[in-house]
Scaffold this active site. Structure first.
Site, PDB file in Angstrom:
ATOM      1  CB  CYS A 174      11.393  -0.970   1.629  1.00 57.20           C
ATOM      2  SG  CYS A 174      11.344  -0.511  -0.112  1.00 57.20           S
ATOM      3  CD1 TRP A 218      -0.072  -1.575   3.090  1.00 62.19           C
ATOM      4  CD2 TRP A 218       0.725   0.506   3.286  1.00 62.19           C
ATOM      5  NE1 TRP A 218       0.762  -1.543   4.188  1.00 62.19           N
ATOM      6  CE2 TRP A 218       1.264  -0.279   4.335  1.00 62.19           C
ATOM      7  CE3 TRP A 218       1.076   1.853   3.210  1.00 62.19           C
ATOM      8  CZ2 TRP A 218       2.140   0.251   5.284  1.00 62.19           C
ATOM      9  CZ3 TRP A 218       1.954   2.376   4.156  1.00 62.19           C
ATOM     10  CH2 TRP A 218       2.471   1.577   5.172  1.00 62.19           C
ATOM     11  CG  ASN A 219       5.077   1.231   0.740  1.00 68.71           C
ATOM     12  OD1 ASN A 219       4.680   0.409  -0.081  1.00 68.71           O
ATOM     13  ND2 ASN A 219       6.349   1.345   1.066  1.00 68.71           N
ATOM     14  CD  GLU A 230      10.860  -2.676   6.909  1.00 70.10           C
ATOM     15  OE1 GLU A 230      11.065  -2.039   5.875  1.00 70.10           O
ATOM     16  OE2 GLU A 230      10.218  -3.749   6.949  1.00 70.10           O
ATOM     17  CE  LYS A 281      -2.859  -9.344  -2.567  1.00 69.84           C
ATOM     18  NZ  LYS A 281      -2.843  -8.295  -1.458  1.00 69.84           N
ATOM     19  CG  HIS A 282      -2.449  -2.688  -5.149  1.00 69.38           C
ATOM     20  ND1 HIS A 282      -1.527  -2.531  -4.139  1.00 69.38           N
ATOM     21  CD2 HIS A 282      -2.255  -1.636  -6.004  1.00 69.38           C
ATOM     22  CE1 HIS A 282      -0.818  -1.436  -4.373  1.00 69.38           C
ATOM     23  NE2 HIS A 282      -1.221  -0.883  -5.490  1.00 69.38           N
ATOM     24  CD  GLU A 339      11.451  -3.551  -2.214  1.00 70.84           C
ATOM     25  OE1 GLU A 339      11.840  -3.639  -1.015  1.00 70.84           O
ATOM     26  OE2 GLU A 339      10.586  -2.771  -2.587  1.00 70.84           O
ATOM     27  CB  SER A 381       5.770  -7.967   5.504  1.00 73.59           C
ATOM     28  OG  SER A 381       5.034  -9.145   5.231  1.00 73.59           O
TER      29      SER A 381
END
Length: 458
Positions: free
Chosen positions: A267, A131-132, A364, A155-156, A233, A212
């Site tokens: 990230c 989502w970011n 993180e 698939k968002h 990623e 994640s």
């Protein structure tokens, strides 16, 4: 079929509701995108790239509309949302301009034989995106996949369903063949099962995932069992290293941008500020002064530089990390609390005296908190920087050759000397360690979604 509801992270109010894809809907989407891939792989490259130019044109024409949607769904300050759309349009242009070179046959000298490498499409690329950066994450994979002759199934994140459907319409409006780019609407609780089913489906050839570490591991396990190419990623805990001979004013100024861009929800945001003890006091003082100039508020206001976190649970998670680190001995310099009132706001935060093992060092931190750790010398700084399972980006500040020499000793997928880590369509992007594998963007990113085929003619 169920109903998915999106909410504003700035107010908590409902934005929209969507019908999710049921089993039959998912199967139809797979059938549509697979059929489109068969046609698209045989479409001349110049026609494929013309589509990307059309996508870039539509992005520019509808920039304000798309930016407003990003801000509404995930709370990004509107000026940053506008910048995200501009970057997507730039990526379309870069890929369209350079893909003929990136995908051209590559000759190999082999004696009397004629030999070359050919980059051929794989088929359907399934993308699971976060989502970011609702548009950027999608466009950077989609441009590469489609340029290489593949079709794309997305698939968002459920949080940005409006963006997902807008991107599907974007491709249609730019002239994409029917089914070439499809978006699945899936409720959060159904994501694992649907993702597994799609990855295992024989019509899917490759998988790309951004998100994640835990979810990425699950997707990779399914793709591995199905013997399918995957690109991951994942998370990052990027070090921002300030050496004794650094320009402290420049480093501290850049540090504010490096940490608090996108409200710290990136990230590649700098997470751990590892500063030589000789300049640590000055750096921290200037960092705090810069943080004090940030403006937290309504993300639709162009003056706002810190918006809400994307969800309440994410806000609660970053507050847990802050409080845990304080309990373990870190010192709160500024911020550290949730903002009272509606929305998922957290004060921009700086912690000093952070040590390895503390939550904000070991995990993180996906939110507006900067962790300052003091290093005795270069060797200590390198050990601290490498004290992580991640390896996405690293930023090192000092005299150029000195900083480069130190930076080469730090594990990362990218090293920026006297600059903030950022992605660029002309350069490969990706990490090492638990930050994932494979590359996006540039020639490497386009070729990730191809069969690199050896051709020999005697």
């Amino acid at each position: 079929m169920s109903i998915l509801i999106t909410r504003s992270p700035a107010t908590g109010r409902e934005l929209a509701s969507y019908e999710t894809h049921d089993e039959a809907g998912v199967d139809q989407a797979l059938a549509d995108v697979h059929a489109a891939s068969v046609v698209w792989r045989n479409t001349p490259l110049d026609e494929r790239l013309a589509l990307l130019r059309g996508v870039g044109k539509v992005l520019t024409e509808r920039k304000e509309r798309y930016a407003a949607l990003i801000t509404a769904e995930m709370g990004k300050p509107i000026t940053e949302s506008l910048g995200e759309i501009d970057k997507c349009a730039w990526n379309c242009e870069v890929v369209a301009d350079r893909a003929p070179e990136w995908l051209a046959d590559h000759g190999i000298a082999s004696g009397a034989s004629r030999s070359w490498l050919s980059y051929e499409p794989l088929g359907v690329v399934f993308a699971v995106m976060p989502w970011n950066f609702p548009f950027w994450q999608v466009l950077r994979f989609a441009c590469a996949a489609l340029a290489a002759g593949n079709a794309a199934l997305l698939k968002h994140s459920p949080d940005v369903t409006g963006c997902a459907l807008a991107i599907e319409k974007l491709f249609v409006g730019a002239g994409a063949p029917e089914g070439l780019f499809r978006s699945l609407v899936v409720a959060a609780e159904d994501v694992p099962a649907v993702s597994r089913r799609v990855v295992e489906d024989p019509r899917v050839a490759a998988v790309t995932f951004t998100g994640s570490e835990r979810a990425g591991s699950s997707i990779a396990a399914v793709a591995g069992a199905a013997v399918k190419k995957s690109v991951l990623e994942l998370g990052g805990s990027d070090p921002f290293v300030v050496l004794a001979d650094a320009d402290v004013v420049a480093a501290a100024t850049a540090a504010v941008k490096a940490r608090f861009n996108n409200t710290g929800q990136s990230c590649v945001c700098a997470k751990r500020f590892i500063v030589h003890e000789d300049v640590a006091d000055e750096f921290t003082e200037r960092l705090v002064a810069g943080v004090g100039e940030l403006r937290l508020g309504d993300p639709t206001d162009p003056a706002t530089t810190i918006g809400p976190m994307a969800r309440a649970d994410l806000r609660d998670g970053i507050l847990r990390q802050i409080q845990g680190s304080l309990t373990e001995g870190a010192r709160l310099v500024v911020g550290g609390h949730a903002v009272k009132g509606p929305g998922s706001y957290v004060e921009p935060t700086v912690l000093d005296g952070v040590e390895p093992g503390m939550a904000v060092f070991a995990e993180e931190t996906f939110g507006p908190v900067a962790a300052v750790t003091r290093a005795r010398d270069d060797d200590h700084a390198v050990r601290l920087a490498n004290d992580t399972v991640f390896g996405l980006g690293a930023s090192v500040w000092g005299s150029a050759e000195h900083a480069l020499a130190v930076g080469r000793r730090i594990r990362s997928g990218a090293l920026f000397v006297n600059a903030v880590v950022a992605s660029d369509p002309r350069l490969p992007f990706g990490g090492t360690g638990r930050s994932g594998y494979g590359r996006e963007l540039s020639a490497e990113g386009v070729r990730e979604f191809t069969n690199v085929r050896t051709m020999v003619v005697a």
